[in-house]
Design a protein around this motif. Structure first.
Motif, PDB file in Angstrom:
ATOM      1  N   UNK A 124       0.762  -1.220  -0.080  1.00 50.96           N
ATOM      2  CA  UNK A 124      -0.023  -0.160  -0.075  1.00 50.96           C
ATOM      3  C   UNK A 124       0.943   1.341   0.110  1.00 50.96           C
ATOM      4  N   UNK A 125       2.105   1.251   0.511  1.00 52.63           N
ATOM      5  CA  UNK A 125       2.894   2.222   0.836  1.00 52.63           C
ATOM      6  C   UNK A 125       3.631   2.927  -0.724  1.00 52.63           C
ATOM      7  N   UNK A 148      -6.359   0.553   4.725  1.00 55.52           N
ATOM      8  CA  UNK A 148      -5.056   1.311   3.878  1.00 55.52           C
ATOM      9  C   UNK A 148      -4.756   2.416   4.598  1.00 55.52           C
ATOM     10  N   UNK A 149      -5.423   3.377   4.849  1.00 51.79           N
ATOM     11  CA  UNK A 149      -4.957   4.532   5.604  1.00 51.79           C
ATOM     12  C   UNK A 149      -4.205   4.273   6.711  1.00 51.79           C
ATOM     13  N   UNK A 150      -4.529   3.176   7.650  1.00 52.42           N
ATOM     14  CA  UNK A 150      -3.520   2.790   8.713  1.00 52.42           C
ATOM     15  C   UNK A 150      -2.325   2.159   8.243  1.00 52.42           C
ATOM     16  N   UNK A 151      -2.308   1.392   7.275  1.00 53.19           N
ATOM     17  CA  UNK A 151      -1.015   0.748   6.892  1.00 53.19           C
ATOM     18  C   UNK A 151       0.030   1.873   6.409  1.00 53.19           C
ATOM     19  N   UNK A 155       3.443   2.706   7.999  1.00 47.69           N
ATOM     20  CA  UNK A 155       4.749   2.604   7.030  1.00 47.69           C
ATOM     21  C   UNK A 155       5.483   3.850   7.112  1.00 47.69           C
ATOM     22  N   UNK A 156       4.669   5.098   7.195  1.00 50.94           N
ATOM     23  CA  UNK A 156       5.412   6.326   7.527  1.00 50.94           C
ATOM     24  C   UNK A 156       6.130   6.519   8.753  1.00 50.94           C
ATOM     25  N   UNK A 157       5.639   6.126   9.803  1.00 52.79           N
ATOM     26  CA  UNK A 157       6.262   5.939  11.119  1.00 52.79           C
ATOM     27  C   UNK A 157       7.291   5.171  11.140  1.00 52.79           C
TER      28      UNK A 157
END
Length: 167
Positions: A124-125, A148-151, A155-157
């Motif tokens: 997803x990222x 999707x939003x949480x993944x 991934x950003x974190x």
């Protein structure tokens, strides 16, 4: 209306006009100028006044219209039109388009960090980085929009944590 009658009426309304002008301009000198200009317009246009009208209302309307016109005139005067040549920016992209070794190295390190993510975060990222919208990613991968939003968030974190010493 006769000139003598108009002058009498003007004097009876002058203090009220001055107070109103002070409220509008918030400056004593500008208020005095505004009242003076209003008095001049009243005398100049006295033939246009109909006797059965409200004289005080007519004078206040004149004062307000003069104030609005002056305000608009001053606002136009304060606008600055930049007529300078922007030739400097024409070749700016050429100067900065060349990649430095640091840029290439940092991109490689970021890609390496992303490829180390588990598939549920990486896919997803990568799609998000490619420009897909959240809903498109959800449809493509077959998972709910919130997931999707949480993944992508996780991934950003994770990427921030991996690259915290990198600068």
């Amino acid at each position: 209306m006769e000139t003598v009658t108009i002058e009498k009426e003007m004097m009876s309304v002058r203090n009220s006009l001055y107070n109103y002008a002070c409220q509008l301009t918030q400056c004593v000198e500008d208020a005095e100028d505004l009242v003076q200009e209003t008095m001049y317009k009243i005398l100049k246009n006295s033939s246009k006044f109909v006797n059965d009208q409200n004289f005080k209302g007519w004078t206040f309307t004149i004062l307000k219209n003069i104030f609005i016109n002056d305000y608009r005139k001053n606002a136009k005067r304060k606008q600055i039109n930049d007529t300078t040549s922007n030739d400097y920016f024409l070749n700016l992209s050429e100067l900065y388009s060349q990649e430095s070794p640091d840029d290439v190295m940092s991109e490689k390190e970021i890609r390496k960090a992303i490829t180390s993510f588990p598939d549920d975060l990486r896919i997803p990222f990568n799609l998000y980085l490619s420009g897909y919208a959240y809903q498109e990613i959800a449809d493509k991968v077959g998972i709910p929009l919130g997931t999707v939003k949480s993944r992508i968030f996780f991934a950003r974190k994770k990427l921030q944590k991996v690259l915290k010493d990198f600068r």
